[in-house]
Motif scaffolding. Structure first.
Motif, mmCIF file in Angstrom:
data_model
loop_
_atom_site.group_PDB
_atom_site.id
_atom_site.type_symbol
_atom_site.label_atom_id
_atom_site.label_comp_id
_atom_site.label_asym_id
_atom_site.label_seq_id
_atom_site.Cartn_x
_atom_site.Cartn_y
_atom_site.Cartn_z
ATOM 1 N N ALA A 132 0.846 -1.203 0.000
ATOM 2 C CA ALA A 132 0.000 0.000 0.000
ATOM 3 C C ALA A 132 0.877 1.246 0.000
ATOM 4 C CB ALA A 132 -0.923 -0.010 1.211
ATOM 5 N N TYR A 133 1.803 1.306 0.955
ATOM 6 C CA TYR A 133 2.808 2.393 0.978
ATOM 7 C C TYR A 133 4.028 1.994 1.785
ATOM 8 C CZ TYR A 133 -0.238 3.355 5.011
ATOM 9 O OH TYR A 133 -1.028 3.236 6.125
ATOM 10 N N GLY A 134 3.886 1.198 2.822
ATOM 11 C CA GLY A 134 5.033 0.671 3.549
ATOM 12 C C GLY A 134 5.453 1.503 4.738
ATOM 13 N N MET A 135 5.003 1.112 5.935
ATOM 14 C CA MET A 135 5.375 1.833 7.149
ATOM 15 C C MET A 135 6.870 1.760 7.404
ATOM 16 S SD MET A 135 2.735 3.271 8.477
ATOM 17 C CE MET A 135 3.225 3.544 10.174
ATOM 18 N N ALA A 136 7.486 0.599 7.128
ATOM 19 C CA ALA A 136 8.922 0.450 7.384
ATOM 20 C C ALA A 136 9.743 1.399 6.521
ATOM 21 C CB ALA A 136 9.353 -0.998 7.137
ATOM 22 N N LEU A 137 9.250 1.729 5.338
ATOM 23 C CA LEU A 137 9.967 2.667 4.476
ATOM 24 C C LEU A 137 10.004 4.054 5.105
ATOM 25 C CD1 LEU A 137 8.491 1.654 0.990
ATOM 26 C CD2 LEU A 137 10.437 0.675 2.208
ATOM 27 N N LEU A 138 8.905 4.436 5.734
ATOM 28 C CA LEU A 138 8.848 5.738 6.407
ATOM 29 C C LEU A 138 9.703 5.735 7.670
ATOM 30 C CD1 LEU A 138 7.657 8.550 6.387
ATOM 31 C CD2 LEU A 138 5.606 7.646 7.495
ATOM 32 N N GLU A 139 9.655 4.634 8.422
ATOM 33 C CA GLU A 139 10.475 4.514 9.634
ATOM 34 C C GLU A 139 11.965 4.597 9.294
ATOM 35 O OE1 GLU A 139 7.583 1.584 12.286
ATOM 36 O OE2 GLU A 139 9.050 0.744 10.896
#
Length: 397
Positions: free
Chosen positions: A293-300
């Protein structure tokens, strides 16, 4: 304002880790930070992942009945007793998990109805998910405000909704400070992790973060396996650190270890603080983001000052700005991912530039920003609701 939150896809309190559940909890936290009284309205899940029309009909009947029962229960509560909701928010609805409750409750109580993270798939208008598709469309039509979390979904929803009923809510982090703090202690974190896992600090460290379960996550790990075997990386003296666990762990190990040549190190599932330290200690986050969808780990990772190499799928470009905070490859293209990763391994200057930009951009995706956005969204939804409400006979005279 008193707000009822409903999550038809995954209940936020379920113990199994999930990015979807985490975002639901973050929405609750953002609402509360903005000064609203927010609570989860119902645990009923509407997901049908098999495409079973008969099951979707049963889910619709049960959900609608629950909506009416919940509306009656709310209506019996005094409006001034901090018990009756003044707005309803549904988080994450689509054809496989539509919202049968929200439109019923909002209409019965005459309160604003908001939807956060929705998508529309016209190709599902006929076929096995037709019932779910129609229910999702009905909910979107009833909503006073819809807040997609990616530009891709916003474009699709703009075909259905007027501009005043559509507003983007970018993905955000409620614990961004944990990752920012880890970034300042990068050298110490790298030394600790090197000693603990037997890593060579002089080698480049790649990091992959993802639950180990069948489907999209396992497919992403398999792409990483092919990436490691690509000529661009096959003989590179590097370490790949893997943070995550789950029922598909054996399959993930089988996908990575043959191409790893002893370069792959499994860290297991990590709590936020150890994960932040691992991100800060690494050099590049790699994640193919298959159907992500967008990736929380990418933002973290970016909050921890870690540049990203990822697949250009779904809403990933909303989180990773290509050429600014990371590098994006075509979907599921292992060779392209390997080439981009090798580029950053060899070019420390570009890596440092991306890392600095990543940390700066991520800092604007914190809980305070989300709280302000949701506070404004509730006001906009209330205005839209008042404008859309049918006027009484007395009002039209």
């Amino acid at each position: 304002m008193r707000v009822a939150l409903y999550c038809p896809l995954k209940h936020p309190d379920h113990p199994v880790p999930s990015g979807d559940r985490r975002m639901a909890r973050q929405i609750l936290a953002a609402l509360r930070k903005a000064g609203h009284q927010a609570e989860v309205a119902c645990r009923f899940g509407s997901r049908d992942g098999r495409g079973d029309p008969a099951r979707q009909v049963r889910i619709a009947r049960t959900g609608t009945a629950l909506g009416h029962a919940l509306a009656r229960r709310y209506a019996r509560r005094p409006a001034a007793a901090a018990a009756r909701p003044e707005a309803w928010i549904t988080y994450h609805l689509y054809h496989k998990a539509p919202d049968h409750l929200g439109p019923v409750v909002a209409a019965a109580l005459d309160i604003p109805y908001l939807v956060i993270e929705a998508s529309d798939a016209p190709k599902r208008a006929t076929g096995p998910w037709e019932t779910g598709f129609r229910a999702a469309r009905h909910a979107l039509a009833a909503a006073d405000l819809v807040m997609p979390m990616t530009r891709l979904d916003a474009v699709c929803l703009a075909r259905l909704l007027p501009p005043e009923r559509l507003r983007l809510l970018p993905p955000f982090l409620d614990d961004i400070g944990v990752f920012q703090a880890a970034r300042t202690g990068r050298d110490q974190a790298r030394a600790r992790l090197a000693a603990m896992a037997g890593l060579d600090p002089a080698r480049p460290w790649l990091l992959a973060v993802g639950m180990m379960r069948a489907g999209d996550k396992l497919d992403s790990y398999r792409v990483i396996g092919r990436m490691l075997a690509d000529p661009a990386l096959a003989t590179a003296p590097l370490h790949l650190l893997v943070a995550g666990d789950g029922p598909a762990r054996t399959d993930v190990m089988a996908a990575l270890e043959p191409a790893g040549g002893g370069r792959v190190h499994f860290l297991g599932a990590l709590a936020p603080a150890p994960l932040a330290a691992a991100m800060a200690a690494s050099d590049i986050l790699v994640w193919p983001a298959v159907r992500e969808a967008y990736g929380m780990a990418l933002l973290e990772a970016q909050a921890a000052g870690l540049p990203v190499v990822a697949g250009r799928t779904g809403g990933v470009p909303d989180v990773v700005e290509d050429g600014v905070t990371g590098l994006l490859a075509p979907p599921e293209d292992a060779a392209a991912l390997a080439a981009l990763t090798r580029r950053l391994i060899d070019d420390q200057g570009t890596r440092a530039r991306l890392a600095a930009a990543a940390a700066g951009r991520a800092s604007a995706r914190d809980l305070a920003a989300a709280a302000a956005a949701l506070d404004d969204a509730l006001l906009r939804a209330a205005c839209n609701h008042a404008a859309r409400r049918p006027r009484s006979t007395e009002e039209t005279r």
